[in-house]
Write a protein that holds these residues in place. Structure first.
Motif, PDB file in Angstrom:
ATOM      1  N   ARG A   3       0.823  -1.209   0.000  1.00 42.99           N
ATOM      2  CA  ARG A   3       0.000   0.000   0.000  1.00 42.99           C
ATOM      3  C   ARG A   3       0.856   1.257   0.000  1.00 42.99           C
ATOM      4  NH1 ARG A   3      -5.362   0.558   3.764  1.00 42.99           N
ATOM      5  NH2 ARG A   3      -6.258   2.347   2.676  1.00 42.99           N
ATOM      6  N   MET A   6       1.409   2.893  -3.320  1.00 39.91           N
ATOM      7  CA  MET A   6       0.282   3.361  -4.118  1.00 39.91           C
ATOM      8  C   MET A   6       0.400   4.820  -4.547  1.00 39.91           C
ATOM      9  SD  MET A   6      -2.987   1.478  -2.390  1.00 39.91           S
ATOM     10  CE  MET A   6      -4.106   2.468  -3.377  1.00 39.91           C
ATOM     11  N   GLN A 198     -12.712   3.372  -4.954  1.00 38.69           N
ATOM     12  CA  GLN A 198     -11.550   2.524  -4.678  1.00 38.69           C
ATOM     13  C   GLN A 198     -10.836   2.162  -5.972  1.00 38.69           C
ATOM     14  OE1 GLN A 198     -12.326  -0.835  -2.103  1.00 38.69           O
ATOM     15  NE2 GLN A 198     -13.628   0.378  -0.734  1.00 38.69           N
ATOM     16  N   ARG A 199     -11.603   1.968  -7.036  1.00 41.06           N
ATOM     17  CA  ARG A 199     -10.984   1.679  -8.326  1.00 41.06           C
ATOM     18  C   ARG A 199     -10.186   2.883  -8.842  1.00 41.06           C
ATOM     19  NH1 ARG A 199     -12.868  -2.611 -11.243  1.00 41.06           N
ATOM     20  NH2 ARG A 199     -10.914  -2.244 -12.353  1.00 41.06           N
ATOM     21  N   ARG A 202      -6.463   2.896  -7.672  1.00 40.09           N
ATOM     22  CA  ARG A 202      -5.503   1.896  -8.131  1.00 40.09           C
ATOM     23  C   ARG A 202      -4.538   2.504  -9.142  1.00 40.09           C
ATOM     24  NH1 ARG A 202      -9.469  -3.428  -8.883  1.00 40.09           N
ATOM     25  NH2 ARG A 202     -10.204  -3.457  -6.714  1.00 40.09           N
ATOM     26  N   TRP A 203      -3.362   1.934  -9.230  1.00 38.31           N
ATOM     27  CA  TRP A 203      -2.334   2.523 -10.097  1.00 38.31           C
ATOM     28  C   TRP A 203      -2.561   2.204 -11.568  1.00 38.31           C
ATOM     29  CZ3 TRP A 203       1.191  -0.170 -13.151  1.00 38.31           C
ATOM     30  CH2 TRP A 203       1.218  -1.550 -12.983  1.00 38.31           C
ATOM     31  N   SER A 233      -4.080   6.978   0.419  1.00 39.18           N
ATOM     32  CA  SER A 233      -4.674   5.738   0.940  1.00 39.18           C
ATOM     33  C   SER A 233      -5.769   6.018   1.960  1.00 39.18           C
ATOM     34  CB  SER A 233      -3.588   4.860   1.558  1.00 39.18           C
ATOM     35  OG  SER A 233      -3.005   5.496   2.684  1.00 39.18           O
TER      36      SER A 233
END
Length: 664
Positions: A3, A6, A198-199, A202-203, A233
């Protein structure tokens, strides 16, 4: 994937996205193609237009100062009980959102106290590094102050708006980034972000095309937050939006003013007197004469008379275009003081909510104490004649655009009336303005403006547009109706109509935010940044004196203070006796007037003993309504008159908190 990696991966993804979309992360919002079909923002599914305001609902437009334009479709808009969506056509003329816009999201179960969000009583907390709500000016990188509240009127906790309100207006034309982070429920437990957002964190981009497009759009905002020290985060939600430009907010009224006065030239506006009354002292001890008439003004409204429901008429160039003459009714009252003191000073007056030109009848004490002739016209759009239309518009907000359109015509009407008051061939040259064989109006004495309640709200905009005066007294004023409506006792009479038409409380808050986008064109919120500094083209800088009634039932104190911070005012301290205000720092970020007399703009708080207002978005109901108390107080009237005459703020309270006399 660890994490801790991220944020760096998100930044890398943003840089890769920048190669494709070529936005400037530090300055311009990302360019997005016009959407082929209406799409709701997936990151906050509670309502289609959440979060709001939001650049997701804009498209690039190189013809606007901001480079963007609202792109709303009926399918996105709230619907009334008849299933009719708000028609977005008028909104799509805007190149950004309101500088006073409340920021809306839905976070069911959030506990603001557990979260540590800045409340209305502690605005300074919003600027702490660990604040759970972050509002950043992407142009400057600076944080912007605010307070957070939940809609206290909501009955369904799943449909309760989370509202972030700027504590001073946002900068016109700037882009802002919003983040909600580390939110907690009543048990102090973290509230996770929704699946769609949350999507976004993401990287790598989502496979779903809609989510992938949103992922790309959010990269610059997330980079801005990361560069500002926000741990991505911890995010529950983040988005960005662009504030409307000065041209978009004020350009219509400014064009109307400049075009109309250019056509007028050096002449006085045409005036027709329709009635004259000369009451005896027994009938009316204040007034020697009451004069009603009409002033001819270019009409920029549709329809033969430009009445309630009419709209601005636009020409081929997209700017308001006149079509005929509007005959604005006005009233001027000559005080008995002229019989002893000679010709009186001209005073342009602005009436209160749902009033009319007849409001000058209530200014007897003011006029005689200062030897002034008050003249006033109606605030079209929110005058008495507009009430039936407003009732209908609350049933279908598609109609609402008429309100700010007529308000802009009202500005022009008032400016023409003001010109006629100071023009040597204007009102003073008419025989009706001769009393006892002598002139009753001194056109050379210089024009001042004063207005109360709606007259203070509208007077803010009028003062920003006014070329014939440089001093204004705004009594119990404020800006931003989207903040005031829920907190105003008069609106509670109209609330049942809104409840019947748009019963969902979340939809109502979205509706208020949408209304403010248009309202800015016709109320002080769109003009307040241009009174005491950064004046509009061809307009002198103004000096303003604001009088606030503590605990006001009709105009929320917090809205007055937001306007005061936007103006950059000083406040006369001490404002209140100890314990009267529950705020950690009353009148936060308003420095004290350093000395008396003070030659500058200021806020004065007047207290007549009413309990402090509620902390939520509710109207005060406890105790006496002090809304009219400043006008009932000789010291307040003397301070206002001295300011209009000299431009000086004087201490009329002996270094103590100012006490107002309650009206009976």
């Amino acid at each position: 994937m660890k994490r801790s990696m991220m944020p760096a991966l998100i930044v890398l993804a943003a840089l890769l996205a920048a190669v494709v979309t070529a936005p400037s992360v530090s300055a311009a919002p990302p360019r997005t193609p016009p959407r082929a079909t209406p799409v709701c923002d997936p990151i906050d599914p509670a309502a289609c237009l959440l979060p709001f305001p939001n650049d997701f609902f804009t498209v690039p437009d190189r013809s606007t100062p901001t480079g963007r334009r609202l792109s709303l479709a009926p399918e996105m808009m709230p619907r009334n009980v008849a299933g009719v969506p708000i028609d977005p056509s008028e909104w799509n003329r805007s190149d950004g959102f309101s500088p006073g816009s409340m920021l809306l999201a839905s976070v069911p179960g959030v506990d603001l106290a557990r979260t540590g969000a800045a409340p209305i009583t502690d605005i300074g907390r919003s600027l702490r590094r660990d604040a759970p709500v972050v509002l950043i000016d992407a142009t400057t990188g600076k944080r912007h102050p605010y307070w957070v509240e939940l809609d206290s009127r909501a009955t369904d906790p799943t449909r309760q708006a989370l509202i972030v309100r700027p504590a001073k207006n946002l900068v016109e034309g700037h882009r802002y980034v919003v983040a909600l982070r580390d939110l907690r429920d009543g048990a102090g437990q973290p509230i996770p972000a929704g699946p769609a957002f949350q999507r976004m964190l993401r990287w790598y981009p989502p496979s779903d095309p809609t989510l992938r497009a949103r992922w790309l759009q959010l990269r610059p905002a997330l980079v801005q937050l990361w560069l500002s020290g926000v741990d991505l985060s911890d995010l529950h939600l983040a988005w960005d939006f662009t504030v409307a430009s000065t041209r978009n907010l004020t350009g219509r009224a400014l064009h109307m003013r400049d075009e109309a006065f250019a056509a007028l030239g050096d002449a006085a506006p045409a005036v027709t007197v329709t009635s004259v009354q000369d009451p005896t002292p027994e009938q009316d001890p204040a007034w020697a004469r009451k004069i009603v008439g009409t002033v001819e003004v270019p009409q920029y409204l549709t329809g033969e008379t430009g009445g309630p429901g009419s709209r601005l008429a636009y020409g081929p160039d997209g700017r308001p275009e006149p079509d005929g003459i509007y005959r604005a009714t006005f009233q001027c009252n000559i005080p008995r003081s002229v019989l002893a003191e000679g010709a009186a000073k001209p005073l342009l007056w602005g009436h209160g909510l749902f009033g009319s030109h007849t409001a000058v009848n209530g200014l007897g004490a003011v006029a005689n104490e200062s030897n002034s002739v008050p003249c006033g016209a109606s605030w079209l759009g929110m005058s008495g004649e507009d009430v039936p239309f407003i009732v209908g518009a609350l049933g279908d907000l598609s109609l609402f655009g008429s309100v700010p359109d007529r308000m802009q015509q009202a500005y022009l009407n008032a400016l023409f009336l003001g010109r006629s008051m100071i023009h040597p061939a204007g009102l003073s040259a008419l025989p009706e303005f001769q009393v006892g064989g002598a002139p009753a109006l001194d056109a050379s004495a210089g024009l001042g403006y004063a207005g109360a309640s709606l007259g203070g709200i509208q007077g803010t905009a009028l003062s920003a547009l006014g070329q014939d005066f440089t001093r204004s007294v705004l009594i119990v004023p404020a800006t931003n109706f989207s903040t005031m409506l829920n907190r105003a006792s008069p609106f509670q009479l109209l609330q049942p109509i809104l409840d019947a038409s748009y019963p969902d409380k979340l939809d109502q808050q979205v509706g208020f935010a949408l209304m403010q986008v248009l309202w800015d064109r016709g109320e002080g919120n769109g003009y307040v940044a241009h009174l005491v500094r950064d004046p509009l083209p061809g307009t002198p800088v103004k000096s303003v004196l604001l009088h606030q009634a503590f605990g006001d039932h009709q105009v929320a104190n917090i809205a007055t203070e937001v306007a005061s911070r936007t103006l950059g005012l000083r406040v006369v301290r001490p404002t209140l006796a100890p314990g009267r205000d529950t705020a950690v720092e009353p009148q936060w970020n308003l420095p004290a007037v350093p000395r008396f007399p003070y030659r500058g703009s200021a806020l004065v708080v007047w207290d007549s003993g009413t309990p402090a207002p509620p902390l939520g978005n509710q109207a005060p109901t406890q105790g006496h309504d002090p809304h009219g108390d400043t006008g009932n107080t000789p010291a307040a009237r003397a301070q206002a008159a001295h300011f209009l005459l000299t431009g000086e703020v004087i201490d009329v309270c002996g270094g103590e908190p100012c006490v107002a006399i309650p009206t009976s």
